[in-house]
Structures are given as C-alpha cells and as structure tokens.
Scaffold this active site. Sequence first.
Site, mmCIF file in Angstrom:
data_model
loop_
_atom_site.group_PDB
_atom_site.id
_atom_site.type_symbol
_atom_site.label_atom_id
_atom_site.label_comp_id
_atom_site.label_asym_id
_atom_site.label_seq_id
_atom_site.Cartn_x
_atom_site.Cartn_y
_atom_site.Cartn_z
ATOM 1 N N SER A 18 -1.295 0.032 0.467
ATOM 2 C CA SER A 18 -1.890 -0.817 1.496
ATOM 3 C C SER A 18 -1.311 -2.220 1.393
ATOM 4 C CB SER A 18 -3.405 -0.880 1.314
ATOM 5 O OG SER A 18 -3.907 -1.995 2.019
ATOM 6 N N HIS A 43 0.302 1.852 4.499
ATOM 7 C CA HIS A 43 -1.057 1.780 5.045
ATOM 8 C C HIS A 43 -1.316 0.353 5.528
ATOM 9 C CE1 HIS A 43 -5.274 3.168 5.283
ATOM 10 N NE2 HIS A 43 -5.608 1.965 4.829
ATOM 11 N N ASP A 45 -4.025 -2.184 7.204
ATOM 12 C CA ASP A 45 -5.456 -2.381 7.425
ATOM 13 C C ASP A 45 -5.699 -3.417 8.504
ATOM 14 O OD1 ASP A 45 -6.780 -0.649 5.474
ATOM 15 O OD2 ASP A 45 -5.698 -1.846 3.988
ATOM 16 N N MET A 47 -8.465 -5.367 10.661
ATOM 17 C CA MET A 47 -9.897 -5.729 10.612
ATOM 18 C C MET A 47 -10.196 -6.783 11.671
ATOM 19 S SD MET A 47 -10.485 -5.990 6.522
ATOM 20 C CE MET A 47 -9.689 -4.847 5.378
ATOM 21 N N HIS A 76 -4.963 1.812 9.913
ATOM 22 C CA HIS A 76 -6.398 2.013 9.696
ATOM 23 C C HIS A 76 -7.150 0.950 10.482
ATOM 24 C CE1 HIS A 76 -9.826 1.950 6.417
ATOM 25 N NE2 HIS A 76 -10.245 2.369 7.589
ATOM 26 N N MET A 78 -10.160 -0.847 11.468
ATOM 27 C CA MET A 78 -11.547 -1.197 11.144
ATOM 28 C C MET A 78 -12.024 -2.182 12.202
ATOM 29 S SD MET A 78 -10.987 -1.418 7.059
ATOM 30 C CE MET A 78 -9.213 -1.529 7.271
ATOM 31 N N MET A 147 -13.532 6.859 3.052
ATOM 32 C CA MET A 147 -13.584 5.542 2.405
ATOM 33 C C MET A 147 -14.319 5.673 1.074
ATOM 34 S SD MET A 147 -11.898 3.410 4.167
ATOM 35 C CE MET A 147 -12.233 2.041 3.058
ATOM 36 N N ASP A 183 -9.330 6.071 0.374
ATOM 37 C CA ASP A 183 -8.983 4.655 0.439
ATOM 38 C C ASP A 183 -10.055 3.801 -0.221
ATOM 39 O OD1 ASP A 183 -8.038 2.165 1.240
ATOM 40 O OD2 ASP A 183 -8.395 2.480 3.380
HETATM 41 C C1 DX5 Z 1 -10.406 -1.705 2.483
HETATM 42 C C2 DX5 Z 1 -9.082 -1.196 2.973
HETATM 43 C C3 DX5 Z 1 -8.209 -0.651 1.918
HETATM 44 C C4 DX5 Z 1 -7.801 -1.638 0.850
HETATM 45 C C5 DX5 Z 1 -7.727 -0.888 -0.429
HETATM 46 O O1 DX5 Z 1 -11.245 -1.939 3.548
HETATM 47 O O2 DX5 Z 1 -9.265 -0.181 3.942
HETATM 48 O O3 DX5 Z 1 -7.053 -0.007 2.460
HETATM 49 O O4 DX5 Z 1 -6.574 -2.256 1.081
HETATM 50 O O5 DX5 Z 1 -7.512 -1.788 -1.450
HETATM 51 P P1 DX5 Z 1 -7.724 -1.376 -2.980
HETATM 52 O O6 DX5 Z 1 -6.763 -0.286 -3.277
HETATM 53 O O7 DX5 Z 1 -7.405 -2.662 -3.692
HETATM 54 O O8 DX5 Z 1 -9.157 -0.956 -3.123
HETATM 55 ZN ZN ZN Z 2 -7.494 1.041 4.574
#
Ligand code: DX5
Ligand code: ZN
Length: 223
Positions: A18, A43, A45, A47, A76, A78, A147, A183
């Site tokens: 990620s 990956h 993320d 948000m 991903h 969110m 998750m 994840d």
């Molecule tokens: C959290 C994200 C993850 C995050 C994971 O909301 O969806 O993808 O980057 O990070 P680690 O591996 O540090 O938990």
């Molecule tokens: Zn993620």
Amino acid sequence: MSRISPTYEPGRVLVAPSILSADFAKLGEELRRLETAGADWVHVDVMDGMFVPNLTLGPPIIEALRPHSNLLFDVHLMIEKPERYLADFRDAGADVLTVHAEACPHLHRTLTEIRRLGCKAGVSLNPSTPVNVLENVLDELDLVLVMSVNPGFGGQSFIPRSLEKIAQVRQLLGERPVHIEVDGGISPKNAHLVRAAGATVLVAGSAVFKSDSIPDTIRALRG
Ligand code: DX5
Ligand code: ZN
C-alpha cells in the site's frame, strides 16, 4: 502497457504493498522501487474524509502515477457513494476497483458497472460487517477485501477475529475464482496465519515501507 493479469490462481499468494505508507513527495520513485522489489500489485488507498476520517488522493494522482509502473493498480475506494467516480478511476488507470459494502446501497448495480467499465470488481467489508452481505452478489465479484483493521489509517494492529472471517468468505465463495484480499496490520510475523485462513492477496503498508529490505519483506509476506 503489460500489466499483470488480475486472474485468480488457486494456491498463489500475491503481495500488494500500500502506497499509503510511501513517501508522497516521490511516489513515482516509490512505485519503481516496488516493482524492482518484486511486488505483484500496487494497492492505492483512496479516502474521502467522510466514509473514513482521513483524506488521501484521487484520480489525478493515479493518472500521474500510471506511467511509472507496469504493475496492476488495485484501488481501494474508502469513499461514500463511490458510483459517482468509477469512470474517473478507470480512466486514470485503475485495474481493480474495490468499493465498501457499507458505502453502497445499490451494491449489485455498482459491481456490474465496474465490470462494464472493464475493471475487476471488488467489495470490501469493515471488521464489523458480516460476510452475509456478499450472498446476493457472489457472481458479480472478482475480489473480496476483508479489512483487518478499521479503515482510515496505516500502522494499526491486526484484528485477530479477521482470520475466522477470511475462512467464512472462502467457504461462501466455494469454487468461484474470486480473490480474497486482506488489508491492515499485516506483517511477516502474522502473514502465515492470513495465508492459511485462505487469503490470496496480502496488502501491507507500514510493514513494507518501514522495512530494511523491501524485497525480503515481500518474499516473507508471500511465504
Ligand atoms: C487502511 C488502508 C490500508 C493501509 C494498511 O485503511 O486500507 O491499505 O495502508 O496499512 P498497514 O499495512 O500499515 O496496516
Ligand atoms: Zn487499503
């Protein structure tokens, strides 16, 4: 562009670092580093500060990153009402688009639309969401993202109950060629448990970017 196929191969475990934990001031370089280190997917993320209490990036940054990597972009989302932006993310270069079941009242329509756009369709479940929300969309899915932390931030601790949930998803999917991605809080210390439960794609942010050797960490996660 020869991106790695998102095709599901039973028994093969993929690693998707990620970039949330990468250096945002040099993301292009970080992507090249991941590819050299043997990552399978990237990956990303996304948000929105509404669905999760954090803001990250959107289509313009994904589009700017696309020429810096041949790896599959696993995006991903969110975000609330992700259906508003699916075409924008596809145009930016996303290969897999994963939406949260909790953010999509018309999940079946959203997954169908992702596939119509030519992307692979994923559904993510928060730790408190039961797996039965997948029951009526099993044939519209290419990936289920379990998750193992509450989404929003990197660097959180893995929630052990997620292991049972991975196994429940695998049972529900039966023989369908659907990835189970996990994840949150994954590191070389717990990756064997996640793999044994039935995961086929392991996401890791801090474990990869805070390690002394990214290639060694990716190998250890893959097992
Ligand atoms: C959290 C994200 C993850 C995050 C994971 O909301 O969806 O993808 O980057 O990070 P680690 O591996 O540090 O938990
Ligand atoms: Zn993620």
